[in-house]
Each structure stands twice: as C-alpha cells, then as structure tokens.
Enzyme design. Structure first.
Site, short mmCIF file in Angstrom:
data_model
loop_
_atom_site.label_atom_id
_atom_site.label_comp_id
_atom_site.label_asym_id
_atom_site.label_seq_id
_atom_site.Cartn_x
_atom_site.Cartn_y
_atom_site.Cartn_z
N ILE A 96 0.89 -1.17 0.00
CA ILE A 96 0.00 0.00 0.00
C ILE A 96 0.93 1.22 0.00
O ILE A 96 1.66 1.45 0.95
CB ILE A 96 -1.00 -0.04 1.19
CG1 ILE A 96 -1.92 1.18 1.24
CG2 ILE A 96 -0.32 -0.24 2.52
CD1 ILE A 96 -3.12 1.02 2.18
N TYR A 97 0.95 1.88 -1.13
CA TYR A 97 1.93 2.96 -1.32
C TYR A 97 1.30 4.18 -1.95
O TYR A 97 0.61 4.07 -2.96
CB TYR A 97 3.06 2.49 -2.25
CG TYR A 97 4.03 1.55 -1.58
CD1 TYR A 97 5.13 2.05 -0.89
CD2 TYR A 97 3.85 0.18 -1.61
CE1 TYR A 97 6.02 1.21 -0.26
CE2 TYR A 97 4.74 -0.69 -0.99
CZ TYR A 97 5.82 -0.16 -0.31
OH TYR A 97 6.70 -1.00 0.32
N GLY A 108 -4.28 6.76 1.20
CA GLY A 108 -4.07 5.50 1.91
C GLY A 108 -5.37 5.02 2.55
O GLY A 108 -5.70 3.84 2.51
N ASN A 135 9.30 1.32 10.15
CA ASN A 135 8.38 2.18 9.38
C ASN A 135 7.25 2.65 10.30
O ASN A 135 6.11 2.22 10.22
CB ASN A 135 7.84 1.41 8.17
CG ASN A 135 7.10 2.31 7.20
OD1 ASN A 135 6.83 3.48 7.49
ND2 ASN A 135 6.75 1.77 6.04
N ASN A 137 5.64 5.45 10.56
CA ASN A 137 4.48 6.13 9.96
C ASN A 137 3.42 5.13 9.55
O ASN A 137 2.24 5.32 9.84
CB ASN A 137 4.90 6.89 8.69
CG ASN A 137 5.64 8.15 9.03
OD1 ASN A 137 5.58 8.63 10.16
ND2 ASN A 137 6.35 8.68 8.05
N TYR A 142 -1.68 2.03 10.38
CA TYR A 142 -2.40 0.76 10.55
C TYR A 142 -3.10 0.72 11.92
O TYR A 142 -4.24 0.26 12.03
CB TYR A 142 -1.47 -0.44 10.40
CG TYR A 142 -0.81 -0.52 9.04
CD1 TYR A 142 -1.55 -0.31 7.88
CD2 TYR A 142 0.54 -0.81 8.89
CE1 TYR A 142 -0.96 -0.37 6.62
CE2 TYR A 142 1.14 -0.89 7.65
CZ TYR A 142 0.39 -0.66 6.52
OH TYR A 142 0.97 -0.73 5.28
C1 LIG Z 1 1.25 4.77 5.09
C2 LIG Z 1 0.49 5.41 3.93
C3 LIG Z 1 -0.04 4.32 2.99
C4 LIG Z 1 -0.72 6.20 4.50
O1 LIG Z 1 -1.40 6.80 3.44
P1 LIG Z 1 -1.76 8.37 3.45
O2 LIG Z 1 -2.52 8.66 2.22
O3 LIG Z 1 -0.52 9.14 3.68
O4 LIG Z 1 -2.67 8.47 4.77
P2 LIG Z 1 -4.12 9.11 4.89
O5 LIG Z 1 -4.07 10.54 4.50
O6 LIG Z 1 -5.11 8.27 4.13
O7 LIG Z 1 -4.38 8.98 6.44
C5 LIG Z 1 -5.44 8.21 6.97
C6 LIG Z 1 -5.46 8.30 8.47
O8 LIG Z 1 -4.27 7.79 9.01
C7 LIG Z 1 -3.57 8.81 9.74
N1 LIG Z 1 -2.15 8.75 9.45
C8 LIG Z 1 -1.56 8.75 8.26
N2 LIG Z 1 -0.22 8.75 8.39
C9 LIG Z 1 -0.01 8.77 9.73
C10 LIG Z 1 1.16 8.84 10.52
N3 LIG Z 1 2.36 8.89 9.98
N4 LIG Z 1 1.03 8.85 11.87
C11 LIG Z 1 -0.20 8.85 12.44
N5 LIG Z 1 -1.32 8.81 11.75
C12 LIG Z 1 -1.23 8.77 10.41
C13 LIG Z 1 -4.14 10.11 9.23
O9 LIG Z 1 -4.04 11.13 10.19
C14 LIG Z 1 -5.55 9.75 8.95
O10 LIG Z 1 -6.32 9.72 10.13
P3 LIG Z 1 -7.57 10.70 10.30
O11 LIG Z 1 -8.56 10.21 9.28
O12 LIG Z 1 -8.00 10.46 11.69
O13 LIG Z 1 -7.05 12.06 10.01
C15 LIG Z 1 1.36 6.41 3.11
O14 LIG Z 1 1.81 7.42 3.95
C16 LIG Z 1 2.52 5.79 2.40
O15 LIG Z 1 2.40 5.37 1.23
N6 LIG Z 1 3.71 5.76 3.02
C17 LIG Z 1 4.91 5.31 2.36
C18 LIG Z 1 4.83 3.87 1.92
C19 LIG Z 1 4.65 2.93 3.04
O16 LIG Z 1 5.29 3.04 4.08
N7 LIG Z 1 3.77 1.95 2.81
C20 LIG Z 1 3.53 0.91 3.76
C21 LIG Z 1 4.50 -0.17 3.53
S1 LIG Z 1 4.14 -1.49 4.63
#
Ligand SMILES: CC(C)(COP(=O)(O)OP(=O)(O)OC[C@H]1O[C@@H](n2cnc3c(N)ncnc32)[C@H](O)[C@@H]1OP(=O)(O)O)[C@@H](O)C(=O)NCCC(=O)NCCS
Length: 178
Positions: A96-97, A108, A135, A137, A142
């Site tokens: 999920i990226y 995400g 990781n 974040n 999750y």
């Molecule tokens: C992790 C990831 C998929 C999250 O997607 P995103 O689009 O950035 O997150 P969203 O905007 O959809 O956030 C959804 C919720 O999660 C929370 N959230 C997102 N990132 C967060 C963080 N770093 N710490 C705490 N909460 C977080 C948001 O605040 C939001 O909560 P809310 O609805 O209460 O405001 C994205 O940041 C990503 O692609 N990261 C890099 C790749 C990665 O690490 N992938 C996972 C590999 S296992």
C-alpha cells in the site's frame, strides 16, 4: 482532491512498474545502500515478475488516480497468493503505497477502505499485513485503522536481513449477514 480507484490489469504493467519502483525507492532509499536498492528493485519489480503477479487470480492491484495521474497503488492477496498464513478466511495487504507528494490526503485511507470492503464482501475473518519494524508512519496508520501486532518475520532487502512486524484487523462480519 477527487481520488479515483481503478483495478489494474496486465495492460497497466509499465505504469505499475513505475509507481512501484518510485514509491519503494522514496520510502526505503534512505535506509539502504544504493546497491541493495538497485538489486531489490530490479529483482522484485521487473516487468516479468509484476506480470506474473497481475495474472495470479488470487491477487488484485488497484491504482489511485487524480485526474489521469497515478499517485499510488494497492496490492491485496487471497488464499495461496498470500505471502504467509495462506488461509482461506483472510486477506493480505501486501503493498500500500502513496507517492510522497500526495501522502496525508486520505489516499491510503481510500485503499484501506477498499480492502475492508472486499474482505467483507467475501465474508473473510481478518485482514493482515507485514510492515518493516522501523516504518513508524505506516505502523501508526495501521494502528489508527484498528490493526494490532500479532507476530514478526524476517525479510531480505538485497543482502540485508530486516524484521517485519505482522499486524491484523479482525472483521466483524455479523452486520453484513442478511
Ligand atoms: C502509510 C500510507 C499508505 C498512508 O497513506 P496516506 O494517504 O498518507 O494516509 P491518509 O491521508 O489516508 O491517512 C489516513 C489516516 O491515518 C492517519 N495517518 C496517516 N499517516 C499517519 C502517521 N504517519 N502517523 C499517524 N497517523 C497517520 C491520518 O491522520 C488519517 O487519520 P484521520 O482520518 O484520523 O485524520 C502512506 O503514507 C505511504 O504510502 N507511506 C509510504 C509507503 C509505506 O510506508 N507503505 C507501507 C508499507 S508497509
């Protein structure tokens, strides 16, 4: 921001390779040697390998698009396509990226909602995934979505051995029964 989720098929393999390599390098490049990174990207995200994955009936890929730009992707697995467990009552979120320029804008969350919707439609009991222990974040993301830690496993990046934390979310399917 208008986000559209679209299932990716074999005609999308070049786009899938681009977004896979870009997001993986953006996320993990700073923690790994360029040599390990190159090796990992060329072995794991070759067109041949991605095509095999797309053609696996137990895997599904989705792109997130804004206008026509691909800004992230999701890979989910069922049954024998799961990298571990391989139970019939679970779904794995393998990847999920979201591109870094678009993080924090609910892309995400849209992917997560999609995975939950598919798991519920198929009356599965839980969703699980592995995430690199450093990781933080992703782990917070999750946890915010109700995942809890249930184990760990070792994974190889180039020549480096690294630990993934395994997390799962139980689905209460009762409310989905007629
Ligand atoms: C992790 C990831 C998929 C999250 O997607 P995103 O689009 O950035 O997150 P969203 O905007 O959809 O956030 C959804 C919720 O999660 C929370 N959230 C997102 N990132 C967060 C963080 N770093 N710490 C705490 N909460 C977080 C948001 O605040 C939001 O909560 P809310 O609805 O209460 O405001 C994205 O940041 C990503 O692609 N990261 C890099 C790749 C990665 O690490 N992938 C996972 C590999 S296992």
């Amino acid at each position: 921001m208008q986000i559209e989720l679209k299932r990716a098929g074999k005609e999308d393999v070049d786009d899938l390779q681009k977004i896979s390599q870009k997001t993986f390098a953006d996320t993990f490049g700073k923690y790994n040697t360029p040599e390990n990174m190159r090796k990992y990207l060329s072995e794991n995200y070759s067109v041949e390998k991605l095509l095999q994955e797309i053609n696996n009936r137990n895997s599904q890929f989705f792109f997130a698009k804004v206008q026509s730009q691909i800004i992230g992707y999701l890979k989910i697995n069922f049954n024998s396509a799961q990298t571990e467990l391989q139970e019939g009552n679970s779904l794995e979120i393998e990847r999920i990226y979201v591109a870094k320029e678009f993080q924090g804008q609910k892309v995400g969350q849209s992917f997560m909602n999609k995975a939950v919707e598919i798991a519920r439609k198929n009356k599965l009991r839980f969703i699980w995934l592995g995430v690199w222990e450093k990781n933080l974040n992703a782990i917070s993301f999750y946890q915010r979505n109700g995942f809890v830690i249930f184990g760990n496993h070792v994974f190889k990046l180039g020549e480096d051995l690294q630990t993934d934390i395994m997390m799962k979310m139980e689905l209460d399917n009762k409310k989905w029964e007629p």
